[in-house]
Design an enzyme around this catalytic site. Structure first.
Site, PDB file in Angstrom:
ATOM      1  N   GLY A  35     -45.381  75.540   4.577  1.00 10.48           N
ATOM      2  CA  GLY A  35     -45.257  74.310   5.295  1.00 10.48           C
ATOM      3  C   GLY A  35     -45.328  73.020   4.389  1.00 10.48           C
ATOM      4  O   GLY A  35     -46.084  73.342   3.235  1.00 10.48           O
ATOM      5  N   ARG A  79     -39.674  79.561   3.646  1.00 15.78           N
ATOM      6  CA  ARG A  79     -40.452  80.816   3.910  1.00 15.78           C
ATOM      7  C   ARG A  79     -39.334  81.776   3.371  1.00 15.78           C
ATOM      8  O   ARG A  79     -38.320  81.996   3.607  1.00 15.78           O
ATOM      9  CB  ARG A  79     -41.166  81.128   5.276  1.00 15.78           C
ATOM     10  N   ASP A  83     -52.385  80.004   1.138  1.00 15.70           N
ATOM     11  CA  ASP A  83     -52.599  81.326   0.845  1.00 15.70           C
ATOM     12  C   ASP A  83     -51.269  82.405   1.015  1.00 15.70           C
ATOM     13  O   ASP A  83     -51.347  83.147  -0.275  1.00 15.70           O
ATOM     14  CB  ASP A  83     -53.829  81.797   2.095  1.00 15.70           C
ATOM     15  N   THR A  85     -51.664  72.160   2.001  1.00 15.29           N
ATOM     16  CA  THR A  85     -51.452  72.339   3.169  1.00 15.29           C
ATOM     17  C   THR A  85     -52.172  71.491   4.029  1.00 15.29           C
ATOM     18  O   THR A  85     -53.368  71.160   3.526  1.00 15.29           O
ATOM     19  CB  THR A  85     -51.759  73.895   3.450  1.00 15.29           C
ATOM     20  N   ILE A  86     -51.713  71.052   5.129  1.00  9.92           N
ATOM     21  CA  ILE A  86     -52.422  69.975   5.760  1.00  9.92           C
ATOM     22  C   ILE A  86     -53.640  70.800   6.511  1.00  9.92           C
ATOM     23  O   ILE A  86     -54.540  69.911   7.326  1.00  9.92           O
ATOM     24  CB  ILE A  86     -51.372  69.256   6.913  1.00  9.92           C
ATOM     25  N   ASP A  87     -53.626  72.109   6.623  1.00 11.11           N
ATOM     26  CA  ASP A  87     -54.789  72.709   7.551  1.00 11.11           C
ATOM     27  C   ASP A  87     -55.972  72.754   6.924  1.00 11.11           C
ATOM     28  O   ASP A  87     -57.039  73.153   7.549  1.00 11.11           O
ATOM     29  CB  ASP A  87     -54.159  74.236   8.006  1.00 11.11           C
ATOM     30  N   ASP A 104     -57.281  75.047   5.338  1.00 10.74           N
ATOM     31  CA  ASP A 104     -57.888  76.359   5.309  1.00 10.74           C
ATOM     32  C   ASP A 104     -57.686  77.172   4.307  1.00 10.74           C
ATOM     33  O   ASP A 104     -57.497  78.465   4.203  1.00 10.74           O
ATOM     34  CB  ASP A 104     -56.880  77.113   6.640  1.00 10.74           C
ATOM     35  N   ARG A 106     -52.850  75.647  12.415  1.00 10.23           N
ATOM     36  CA  ARG A 106     -52.733  76.968  12.498  1.00 10.23           C
ATOM     37  C   ARG A 106     -53.996  77.751  13.019  1.00 10.23           C
ATOM     38  O   ARG A 106     -54.214  77.079  14.231  1.00 10.23           O
ATOM     39  CB  ARG A 106     -52.349  77.688  11.265  1.00 10.23           C
ATOM     40  N   HIS A 117     -62.392  57.315  30.024  1.00 10.91           N
ATOM     41  CA  HIS A 117     -61.377  58.295  29.890  1.00 10.91           C
ATOM     42  C   HIS A 117     -62.015  59.427  29.418  1.00 10.91           C
ATOM     43  O   HIS A 117     -63.341  59.503  29.062  1.00 10.91           O
ATOM     44  CB  HIS A 117     -60.515  57.703  28.628  1.00 10.91           C
ATOM     45  N   GLN A 131     -47.234  65.206  12.343  1.00 12.80           N
ATOM     46  CA  GLN A 131     -48.559  65.269  11.455  1.00 12.80           C
ATOM     47  C   GLN A 131     -48.418  65.612   9.968  1.00 12.80           C
ATOM     48  O   GLN A 131     -49.068  65.377   9.196  1.00 12.80           O
ATOM     49  CB  GLN A 131     -49.470  66.323  12.082  1.00 12.80           C
TER      50      GLN A 131
HETATM   51  P1  ADP Z   1     -48.369  79.392   3.337  1.00  9.62           P
HETATM   52  O1  ADP Z   1     -48.184  79.393   1.662  1.00  9.62           O
HETATM   53  O2  ADP Z   1     -48.471  77.886   3.883  1.00  9.62           O
HETATM   54  O3  ADP Z   1     -49.644  80.117   3.760  1.00  9.62           O
HETATM   55  P2  ADP Z   1     -46.660  81.447   4.464  1.00  9.62           P
HETATM   56  O4  ADP Z   1     -47.918  82.172   4.831  1.00  9.62           O
HETATM   57  O5  ADP Z   1     -45.570  81.260   5.423  1.00  9.62           O
HETATM   58  O6  ADP Z   1     -47.152  80.093   4.224  1.00  9.62           O
HETATM   59  O7  ADP Z   1     -46.207  81.853   3.056  1.00  9.62           O
HETATM   60  C1  ADP Z   1     -45.233  81.306   2.350  1.00  9.62           C
HETATM   61  C2  ADP Z   1     -44.512  82.315   1.708  1.00  9.62           C
HETATM   62  O8  ADP Z   1     -45.105  83.237   0.777  1.00  9.62           O
HETATM   63  C3  ADP Z   1     -43.757  83.543   2.309  1.00  9.62           C
HETATM   64  O9  ADP Z   1     -42.850  83.099   3.115  1.00  9.62           O
HETATM   65  C4  ADP Z   1     -43.487  84.485   1.660  1.00  9.62           C
HETATM   66  O10 ADP Z   1     -42.160  84.322   0.727  1.00  9.62           O
HETATM   67  C5  ADP Z   1     -44.726  84.437   0.429  1.00  9.62           C
HETATM   68  N1  ADP Z   1     -45.554  85.363   0.881  1.00  9.62           N
HETATM   69  C6  ADP Z   1     -46.515  85.245   1.810  1.00  9.62           C
HETATM   70  N2  ADP Z   1     -47.196  86.447   1.820  1.00  9.62           N
HETATM   71  C7  ADP Z   1     -46.869  87.087   0.895  1.00  9.62           C
HETATM   72  C8  ADP Z   1     -47.257  88.466   0.201  1.00  9.62           C
HETATM   73  N3  ADP Z   1     -48.440  89.244   0.546  1.00  9.62           N
HETATM   74  N4  ADP Z   1     -46.648  89.037  -0.932  1.00  9.62           N
HETATM   75  C9  ADP Z   1     -45.498  88.275  -1.545  1.00  9.62           C
HETATM   76  N5  ADP Z   1     -45.303  87.063  -1.063  1.00  9.62           N
HETATM   77  C10 ADP Z   1     -45.899  86.461   0.244  1.00  9.62           C
HETATM   78  O1  F6P Z   2     -49.405  75.017   7.798  1.00  8.18           O
HETATM   79  C1  F6P Z   2     -49.104  74.109   8.263  1.00  8.18           C
HETATM   80  C2  F6P Z   2     -48.588  74.098   9.549  1.00  8.18           C
HETATM   81  O2  F6P Z   2     -48.125  72.735  10.090  1.00  8.18           O
HETATM   82  C3  F6P Z   2     -49.590  74.521  10.576  1.00  8.18           C
HETATM   83  O3  F6P Z   2     -50.485  73.569  11.055  1.00  8.18           O
HETATM   84  C4  F6P Z   2     -48.820  75.090  11.584  1.00  8.18           C
HETATM   85  O4  F6P Z   2     -49.289  76.115  12.507  1.00  8.18           O
HETATM   86  C5  F6P Z   2     -47.523  75.589  11.176  1.00  8.18           C
HETATM   87  O5  F6P Z   2     -47.430  75.008   9.750  1.00  8.18           O
HETATM   88  C6  F6P Z   2     -46.184  75.462  11.736  1.00  8.18           C
HETATM   89  O6  F6P Z   2     -45.280  76.215  10.759  1.00  8.18           O
HETATM   90  P1  F6P Z   2     -43.808  76.009  11.004  1.00  8.18           P
HETATM   91  O7  F6P Z   2     -43.222  74.750  10.392  1.00  8.18           O
HETATM   92  O8  F6P Z   2     -43.260  77.317  10.568  1.00  8.18           O
HETATM   93  O9  F6P Z   2     -43.356  75.703  12.426  1.00  8.18           O
END
Ligand code: ADP
Ligand code: F6P
Length: 324
Positions: A15, A76, A107, A129-131, A133, A175, A220, A256
């Site tokens: 994201g 992604r 992550d 990430t905005i989360d 987390d 999330r 409210h 957001q």
């Molecule tokens: P974020 O980085 O915000 O946590 P995602 O979980 O969607 O977002 O992961 C982003 C991208 O990172 C995924 O679309 C994929 O290409 C790569 N990725 C995620 N998990 C793995 C993994 N276990 N091994 C390799 N690449 C990964």
């Molecule tokens: O990780 C950022 C975030 O905006 C979360 O807060 C939310 O759950 C998710 O991404 C939404 O992802 P997508 O853009 O795939 O709908």
């Protein structure tokens, strides 16, 4: 220790988050200042696999620090989760002379970065990430802007909620983490904050608190509901039936994630971008940059991915007291 790098690639993945552009700009300009070449990889790992790669110079990142989103686009990529995709990615890096990559994401993106590091491409992750987390860091790029954006929207909802003496459920992103909800809950003076880490699902307790609040003269009742709890619309219907108080749900959604980054997001992202380049220059790989205890630090990605964090118990207790 990994060999020192000559050409750095930078990508954003997962994201988007406000401040990502400040991080990209900092990576580009720091790398150039250190005598390195920089290549921008568009659309995260998906773009890497399609060789969407361009040379970047200092001017490529002019007029970007104040802009939300990511100038490199983000995506992604399912293919990159598998060894074949990762090997293809590492081969493409080598073909383009990229021996170090800065991955800005969450992550999931760090998991991908770790796989690239194992295949010989030096990688550094920046928490984007905005989360909020990501366990190894107290700060993530975009959180501050997202909280401020949500807070301002909730202030507006508060006005109309008070005028109509309604109950309002406002769902914020995050999330499966409740940090945006916790911060908005406190900053907006909400009556209830529902966090996935804490909410037991006891709706009757919530209903009782709404009725008690009304008896105590509350005009409210604001409920900040985290995305990880969800079901805001059906919750609003049930609360209205049970309390007789008009109840409306608002899901704030993608607004957001957008908007011009706050000073905090511009500043921290800039320092983190520079640190990522400096780590690569020191021959480091498979590291993620964080901010902890007032300092910019770095961790092994594998170690960072096993770390856990939780809503700070004291802050949650304070939030509950202030909501009364
Ligand atoms: P974020 O980085 O915000 O946590 P995602 O979980 O969607 O977002 O992961 C982003 C991208 O990172 C995924 O679309 C994929 O290409 C790569 N990725 C995620 N998990 C793995 C993994 N276990 N091994 C390799 N690449 C990964
Ligand atoms: O990780 C950022 C975030 O905006 C979360 O807060 C939310 O759950 C998710 O991404 C939404 O992802 P997508 O853009 O795939 O709908």
């Amino acid at each position: 220790m990994a060999d020192k790098v000559k050409t750095i690639g930078v990508l954003t993945s997962g994201g988007d988050a406000p401040g990502m552009n400040a991080a990209i700009r900092s990576v580009v300009r720091t790398a150039i200042a250190r005598g390195l070449k920089v290549k921008g990889i568009r659309r995260g790992y998906a773009g890497l696999l399609k060789e969407e790669i361009e040379d970047l110079n200092s001017r490529s990142v002019s007029e970007t620090i104040q802009r939300g989103g990511t100038i490199l686009y983000t995506a992604r990529c399912e293919e990159f989760r598998y060894l074949e995709g990762q090997q293809k990615g590492a081969d493409i890096c080598r073909k383009h002379g990229i021996d170090g990559i800065v991955v800005i994401g969450g992550d999931g993106s760090f998991n991908g970065a770790c796989k690239l590091a194992n295949l010989g491409i030096n990688t550094i992750g920046l928490p984007g990430t905005i989360d909020l987390d990501i366990a190894c860091t107290d700060y993530t790029i975009g959180f501050d802007t997202a909280v401020n954006t949500a807070m301002q929207a909730i202030d507006k909802i508060r006005d109309t909620s008070t005028s109509h003496e309604r109950c309002s459920i406002i769902e914020v992103m995050g999330r499966s983490a409740g940090y945006i909800a916790l911060w908005c809950g406190v900053a907006n003076g909400a009556e209830n904050i529902l966090l996935p880490e804490r909410y037991t699902g006891n709706e009757q307790e919530l209903i009782d608190q709404i009725v008690e609040g009304r008896k105590r003269g509350k005009k409210h009742h604001l409920i900040i509901n985290a995305e990880g709890v969800g079901h805001s619309t059906s919750m609003a219907r049930r609360i209205e039936v049970a309390t007789g108080i008009e109840t409306r749900a608002t899901i704030l959604g993608y607004m957001q994630r957008g908007g011009s980054p706050t000073a905090i997001d511009r500043y921290y992202a800039s320092i983190m971008g520079a640190k990522a380049v400096d780590l690569l220059c020191e021959g480091k790989s498979n590291r993620v940059v964080g901010y902890r205890g007032g300092e910019f630090v770095d961790f092994d990605i594998n170690e960072a991915l096993t770390m856990k964090k939780d809503i700070p118990p004291y802050e949650y207790e304070v939030a509950k007291i202030l909501a009364k």
